[in-house]
Scaffold this active site. Structure first.
Site, PDB file in Angstrom:
ATOM      1  CG  MET A   1      41.197  10.019  35.956  1.00  0.00           C
ATOM      2  SD  MET A   1      41.671  10.915  37.451  1.00  0.00           S
ATOM      3  CE  MET A   1      42.629  12.257  36.824  1.00  0.00           C
ATOM      4  N   PRO A   2      39.074   7.930  33.163  1.00  0.00           N
ATOM      5  CG  PRO A   2      39.084   6.753  31.167  1.00  0.00           C
ATOM      6  CD  PRO A   2      39.900   7.683  31.988  1.00  0.00           C
ATOM      7  CG  PHE A   3      37.180   6.745  38.266  1.00  0.00           C
ATOM      8  CD1 PHE A   3      37.843   6.402  39.437  1.00  0.00           C
ATOM      9  CD2 PHE A   3      37.387   8.004  37.718  1.00  0.00           C
ATOM     10  CE1 PHE A   3      38.694   7.311  40.055  1.00  0.00           C
ATOM     11  CE2 PHE A   3      38.228   8.915  38.327  1.00  0.00           C
ATOM     12  CZ  PHE A   3      38.891   8.573  39.498  1.00  0.00           C
ATOM     13  CG  ASN A  38      45.544  10.031  33.019  1.00  0.00           C
ATOM     14  OD1 ASN A  38      46.352  10.109  33.946  1.00  0.00           O
ATOM     15  ND2 ASN A  38      45.540  10.878  32.012  1.00  0.00           N
ATOM     16  CG  PHE A  40      41.674   5.603  38.759  1.00  0.00           C
ATOM     17  CD1 PHE A  40      42.442   5.543  39.902  1.00  0.00           C
ATOM     18  CD2 PHE A  40      41.799   6.696  37.913  1.00  0.00           C
ATOM     19  CE1 PHE A  40      43.322   6.571  40.210  1.00  0.00           C
ATOM     20  CE2 PHE A  40      42.675   7.725  38.209  1.00  0.00           C
ATOM     21  CZ  PHE A  40      43.445   7.665  39.362  1.00  0.00           C
TER      22      PHE A  40
END
Length: 61
Positions: A1-3, A38, A40
């Site tokens: 889940m990359p931010f 996924n 953000f």
């Protein structure tokens, strides 16, 4: 889940920010093999008096 956090000086239009997050999301999805839902993207805008380059505030340039 990359931010992903993108820091920008204020002044971009909503259209520019929408295009930016779309392209960043696409690039991360392709390179990290992550589903777009996924990813953000956080945009942090700052005024020119909150950034200095070479010891000079951008508001003074």
């Amino acid at each position: 889940m990359p931010f992903i956090t993108v820091k920008l000086l204020e002044g971009r239009t909503e259209e520019q920010k929408k295009a930016l997050v779309e392209r960043v999301t696409e690039a991360v999805s392709e390179t990290a093999n992550a589903p777009k839902e996924n990813i953000f993207v956080i945009i942090e805008e700052m005024t020119k008096n909150h950034l200095a380059v070479g010891g000079v505030l951008k508001s003074d340039q």
